[in-house]
Scaffold this motif. Sequence first.
Motif, short mmCIF file in Angstrom:
data_model
loop_
_atom_site.label_atom_id
_atom_site.label_comp_id
_atom_site.label_asym_id
_atom_site.label_seq_id
_atom_site.Cartn_x
_atom_site.Cartn_y
_atom_site.Cartn_z
N PRO A 142 0.80 -1.22 0.00
CA PRO A 142 0.00 0.00 0.00
C PRO A 142 0.83 1.27 0.00
CG PRO A 142 0.09 -0.94 2.19
CD PRO A 142 0.78 -1.91 1.29
N VAL A 143 0.17 2.34 -0.42
CA VAL A 143 0.71 3.69 -0.32
C VAL A 143 0.20 4.28 0.99
CG1 VAL A 143 0.69 6.01 -1.31
CG2 VAL A 143 0.78 4.00 -2.82
N LEU A 144 1.07 4.96 1.73
CA LEU A 144 0.67 5.60 2.97
C LEU A 144 0.57 7.10 2.74
CD1 LEU A 144 0.13 5.39 6.04
CD2 LEU A 144 2.59 5.66 6.39
N LEU A 145 -0.57 7.69 3.11
CA LEU A 145 -0.77 9.13 3.01
C LEU A 145 -0.74 9.72 4.42
CD1 LEU A 145 -3.77 9.22 0.48
CD2 LEU A 145 -1.32 9.19 -0.03
N LEU A 146 0.24 10.56 4.69
CA LEU A 146 0.39 11.19 5.99
C LEU A 146 -0.09 12.63 5.85
CD1 LEU A 146 3.95 9.78 6.64
CD2 LEU A 146 1.84 8.99 7.71
N THR A 147 -1.25 12.91 6.42
CA THR A 147 -1.91 14.17 6.11
C THR A 147 -2.74 14.66 7.29
OG1 THR A 147 -3.40 15.21 4.53
CG2 THR A 147 -3.81 12.90 5.01
N GLU A 148 -3.72 15.49 6.99
CA GLU A 148 -4.66 16.00 7.99
C GLU A 148 -6.07 15.71 7.50
OE1 GLU A 148 -3.72 20.11 8.07
OE2 GLU A 148 -1.69 19.81 8.88
N ARG A 149 -7.04 15.83 8.39
CA ARG A 149 -8.41 15.51 8.00
C ARG A 149 -8.91 16.42 6.90
NH1 ARG A 149 -10.55 15.52 14.09
NH2 ARG A 149 -9.30 13.79 14.90
N VAL A 164 4.40 -1.24 3.66
CA VAL A 164 4.36 0.03 2.94
C VAL A 164 5.65 0.22 2.16
CG1 VAL A 164 4.37 2.54 3.25
CG2 VAL A 164 2.78 1.13 4.55
N ARG A 165 5.51 0.65 0.90
CA ARG A 165 6.70 0.88 0.06
C ARG A 165 6.89 2.36 -0.28
NH1 ARG A 165 8.09 -3.65 -2.99
NH2 ARG A 165 9.69 -2.36 -3.95
N SER A 166 5.80 3.12 -0.31
CA SER A 166 5.93 4.55 -0.63
C SER A 166 4.98 5.35 0.25
CB SER A 166 5.62 4.81 -2.11
OG SER A 166 4.31 4.38 -2.44
N ALA A 167 5.40 6.57 0.58
CA ALA A 167 4.62 7.41 1.47
C ALA A 167 4.58 8.84 0.93
CB ALA A 167 5.22 7.41 2.88
N ILE A 198 1.65 12.43 -9.59
CA ILE A 198 2.02 12.10 -8.22
C ILE A 198 1.73 10.64 -7.92
CG2 ILE A 198 1.47 12.54 -5.78
CD1 ILE A 198 1.00 15.47 -6.57
N VAL A 199 0.54 10.18 -8.30
CA VAL A 199 0.18 8.77 -8.08
C VAL A 199 1.14 7.86 -8.84
CG1 VAL A 199 -1.58 7.02 -8.53
CG2 VAL A 199 -2.24 9.24 -7.60
N ARG A 200 1.47 8.23 -10.05
CA ARG A 200 2.39 7.42 -10.87
C ARG A 200 3.76 7.33 -10.20
NH1 ARG A 200 0.90 9.53 -15.23
NH2 ARG A 200 2.42 11.22 -15.37
N ASP A 201 4.24 8.44 -9.67
CA ASP A 201 5.54 8.46 -9.01
C ASP A 201 5.52 7.60 -7.73
OD1 ASP A 201 7.73 9.83 -7.13
OD2 ASP A 201 8.21 10.34 -9.21
N LEU A 202 4.44 7.68 -6.97
CA LEU A 202 4.33 6.87 -5.75
C LEU A 202 4.29 5.38 -6.09
CD1 LEU A 202 1.70 8.97 -3.76
CD2 LEU A 202 4.09 8.62 -3.13
N MET A 203 3.64 5.03 -7.18
CA MET A 203 3.48 3.62 -7.52
C MET A 203 4.74 3.02 -8.13
SD MET A 203 0.74 2.76 -6.27
CE MET A 203 0.91 1.07 -6.85
N GLU A 204 5.60 3.86 -8.70
CA GLU A 204 6.85 3.33 -9.27
C GLU A 204 7.68 2.64 -8.20
OE1 GLU A 204 8.92 6.42 -11.26
OE2 GLU A 204 7.56 6.43 -13.01
#
Length: 322
Positions: free
Chosen positions: A6-13, A69-72, A312-318
Amino acid sequence: MTNKPPVLLLTERKDLAADLLVHRLREKNISFLRFNSEDFPSAVNLSWTPAGELILIPKSGLPVSLQKVRSAWYRRRPLLKTPRSVTMRAVKEFVSSEAGMFLEGYWRSTSWSWMNHPDRVSFSENKLTQLHLARSLGLPIPRTSVTNDPKAIRAFCRSQQGTIAKPLSAGGIPWGKGSLLAFTVPLSSRDVKASRPLRLAPCIYQERVRKVADIRVTVVGQEVFTAEILSKAGSPCDWRLADPKDIQYRPHRLAPRMRRLCLRLLRALGLSYGAIDLGLDAHGDYFFFEINPSGQWGWIEHHTSQPITAAIVRDLMEANEG
């Protein structure tokens, strides 16, 4: 959902940028986990071991291991909220400090591919660091003085045809339930006569560039998206103060040399994403103002149809393919 890590998104609500990413990840059926910093430590439990394993336990859900997790994607410095049961200010500060220290230590112990690593975001947010590095790389910058010395400020202003002032930080001043923002503003001779206010804090003073347009350069990996921001009322110091109805956006063809320099700046800062603000004058010359390692892009994408979210999604998935 796919079986990819999975991709991890570290953010705010409340984060429109994160909402854009969530929408696109769901469209592509990509597994992801969103961690809102306000939920820790009051609504989420985290457990870490020296082997690098982290278990996230929502109070209303099942434990989730972040081992795969592989990308954040990291938005910005966490907005931590202490439990309501904690009322003493000193205890609140202690709890918040401990929670922040925990997260910083864990992020540094990961081997994920980051956009962007929290340490690099903190490093890159310093505007003195940005200006020094930009100048060393060959990016043209306005004549600049950063000081709280009234004599130096007045001397600098006298040497320019026009001077602007802007804060070193994001510029937010807590005020009631919200905050006041400090924008880029022009300075008059009257502004620099008062000595006491000028001494209170250092500020960035720069020659005023006579712009015909503001240029927003959004870099994602090796992809560069450029847009012009034009005001019907001319070229304000800070276009954010203009009437939104008077602002126009359109794609911009960035000069190849400036494109290379923008990419070099991100590499030098250790970033894979960055939003760069430039000015363009009537002679076709660019001037570097600043870079935001966590800058918003949704409004630029909306007005220009540039596919920034997809990049951005493409870069995270690479990273997940490796």
